[in-house]
Design a protein around this motif. Structure first.
Motif, short mmCIF file in Angstrom:
data_model
loop_
_atom_site.label_atom_id
_atom_site.label_comp_id
_atom_site.label_asym_id
_atom_site.label_seq_id
_atom_site.Cartn_x
_atom_site.Cartn_y
_atom_site.Cartn_z
N LEU A 63 49.34 42.96 -0.72
CA LEU A 63 49.43 42.77 -2.17
C LEU A 63 49.74 44.07 -2.92
O LEU A 63 50.55 44.08 -3.84
N ALA A 64 49.08 45.16 -2.52
CA ALA A 64 49.36 46.44 -3.18
C ALA A 64 50.79 46.90 -2.88
O ALA A 64 51.48 47.43 -3.76
N GLY A 65 51.23 46.67 -1.64
CA GLY A 65 52.60 47.02 -1.29
C GLY A 65 53.61 46.24 -2.12
O GLY A 65 54.58 46.80 -2.63
N VAL A 141 40.82 51.64 7.87
CA VAL A 141 40.91 52.51 6.69
C VAL A 141 42.36 52.70 6.27
O VAL A 141 42.68 52.69 5.08
N PHE A 142 43.25 52.87 7.22
CA PHE A 142 44.67 53.04 6.89
C PHE A 142 45.20 51.82 6.14
O PHE A 142 45.87 51.95 5.12
N ALA A 146 43.58 53.84 2.69
CA ALA A 146 44.39 55.05 2.63
C ALA A 146 45.84 54.77 2.19
O ALA A 146 46.32 55.38 1.22
N PHE A 147 46.54 53.89 2.88
CA PHE A 147 47.95 53.68 2.53
C PHE A 147 48.12 52.94 1.20
O PHE A 147 48.86 53.42 0.33
N VAL A 223 47.99 60.34 2.35
CA VAL A 223 47.45 59.27 3.19
C VAL A 223 46.64 59.87 4.34
O VAL A 223 45.53 59.40 4.65
N GLY A 224 47.15 60.92 4.98
CA GLY A 224 46.42 61.55 6.07
C GLY A 224 45.10 62.14 5.61
O GLY A 224 44.07 61.99 6.29
N PHE A 225 45.11 62.81 4.47
CA PHE A 225 43.88 63.38 3.90
C PHE A 225 42.87 62.29 3.62
O PHE A 225 41.69 62.37 3.99
#
Length: 310
Positions: A63-65, A141-142, A146-147, A223-225
Motif C-alpha cells: 500500500l505504501a509503495g 523489518v525491511f 524500513a523500506f 533504508v539500511g540505517f
C-alpha cells in the motif's frame, strides 16, 4: 512532433501545489498504518503473532509503495526512480553502507558498556535459533518498516521538500512530519504515556536518516540505517521472537542507539565521498545524476533533458 513536456514526465509541472501533495501522501501513509493496525486487532486481537506480523508487513509494503508510485507519477509527474532509488550493485552498496553507519558505532558502544560492566546480556537460545531470528527480523523489518517508511519520508516527502528549500531545512521539515506520523501511531495504539519519548526518538532518527540520505543521494542508505536500528532494537528489547535478558534497558539504548545516532552522519561522510549540497534547493525539472547513471539514456532522452534545462 511531440513536445518534450508531454513525452518526458520530469519536464512537466506537478498537478497541484507542493503543500497539497505532501498532505495527501503524509495523511495517506498515516491512514494506511492505522488501518493495518485496526484490521490486525480485529483479526488477531491484541496479539502480535507471526501471522499478523507478516500480514501487516506485506500490507504496508504494497500500500505504501502504491501510494508513492501513484503520487509521484500522477501528482508530481516525475519518474519514481528520481526519488533516490539507485539500482543494481550501487543500491546494494548503499544499503550495506547505510546499515554500517548504525552498526559500527553501536557495536563499539555496546562493547564498551559490556567491558566496563555497565551492562550484561543473556540470550536464552542456541546460535542457530539466534541466527534464524535475526534473518526473520531482517525480512519483517525491511518489508514492514524500513523500506515503505523510507520511501515515503526520505524518498517522496524529502525530495519534494528540497525543490522548495535548502536540503538541510528539508531534513528538519521531513523529520517533523515523520515524528508526527510515528508518534500519532504510537499514541493511538499505546496511549498518551508514550508521547514525549516517541516524539523525541522519531524526530532524532529522522534527522539522522535524512542526513544520511542527503550525503549518499540514495534512499537505500536510509533504508539500511533504519533496518539495522530496528532489527537490533526489536531483537533485544521486544522479547517477541527471542528471549533476551538485559541488566539495564536504558544502558543498552544509550550504548547502541544514542551512540549510533550521534555518529552515523559522520561515518556516512567517510563512506560517500564528495561535496553534498546542504544549502541550495534542487528543482525537480531535470533528470538527477543518480537516475541518469542508473540506466542508459537514449539520444532523445538526452536531448529532452537539455531542452528542459534551457
Amino acid at each position: 512532433m511531440t513536445h518534450p513536456r508531454s513525452a518526458h514526465p520530469w519536464s512537466s509541472r506537478p498537478r497541484m501545489p507542493l503543500i497539497l501533495r505532501l498532505v495527501i501522501v503524509g495523511a495517506g501513509a498515516l491512514v494506511i498504518w492505522l488501518a493495518i493496525a485496526s484490521l490486525g486487532t480485529v483479526l488477531w486481537d491484541e496479539e502480535m503473532s507471526l501471522a499478523r506480523h507478516l500480514a501487516n508487513a506485506l500490507s504496508a509494503f504494497v500500500l505504501a509503495g502504491l501510494l508513492v508510485v501513484v503520487a509521484r507519477k500522477l501528482l508530481d509527474r516525475r519518474p519514481v526512480a528520481t526519488l533516490g532509488l539507485t539500482r543494481g550493485l550501487v543500491a546494494v552498496r548503499d544499503l550495506l553502507y547505510g546499515a554500517l553507519t548504525w552498526l559500527l558505532p553501536a557495536a563499539v558502544g555496546l562493547g564498551v558498556a559490556l567491558g566496563a560492566g555497565w551492562l550484561q546480556i543473556e540470550i536464552n537460545a542456541t546460535v542457530a535459533e539466534t541466527i534464524g531470528v535475526v534473518l526473520l527480523l531482517i525480512v519483517l523489518v525491511f518489508v514492514y518498516e524500513a523500506f515503505p517508511e523510507e520511501l515515503v519520508f526520505r524518498g517522496y516527502i524529502y525530495r519534494n521538500l528540497t525543490t522548495a528549500m535548502a536540503p538541510w531545512l528539508a531534513i528538519l521539515a521531513q523529520a517533523l512530519i515523520f515524528a508526527a506520523f510515528g508518534t500519532t501511531l504510537w499514541v493511538v495504539t499505546h496511549g498518551w504515556g508514550v508521547l514525549l519519548e516517541r516524539l523525541v526518538m522519531f524526530f532524532g532518527m529522522a534527522v539522522v536518516a535524512g542526513c544520511i540520505r542527503l550525503i549518499s543521494g540514495s534512499i537505500w542508505s536510509a533504508v539500511g540505517f533504519h533496518l539495522a536500528f530496528q532489527v537490533v532494537m526489536q531483537m533485544f528489547l521486544s522479547g517477541q521472537y527471542l528471549e533476551v535478558s538485559l541488566s539495564d534497558d536504558r544502558a543498552f539504548i544509550v550504548a547502541t542507539a544514542v551512540v549510533a545516532f550521534a555518529t552515523a552522519a559522520t561515518i556516512a561522510g567517510a563512506f560517500w565521498r564528495g561535496q553534498p549540497n546542504w544549502t541550495r534547493p534542487e528543482p525537480d525539472t531535470a533528470l538527477p545524476a543518480a537516475h541518469a547513471t542508473s540506466r542508459r539514456l537514449s539520444k532523445s532522452d538526452v536531448a529532452a533533458v537539455r531542452r528542459s534545462r534551457r
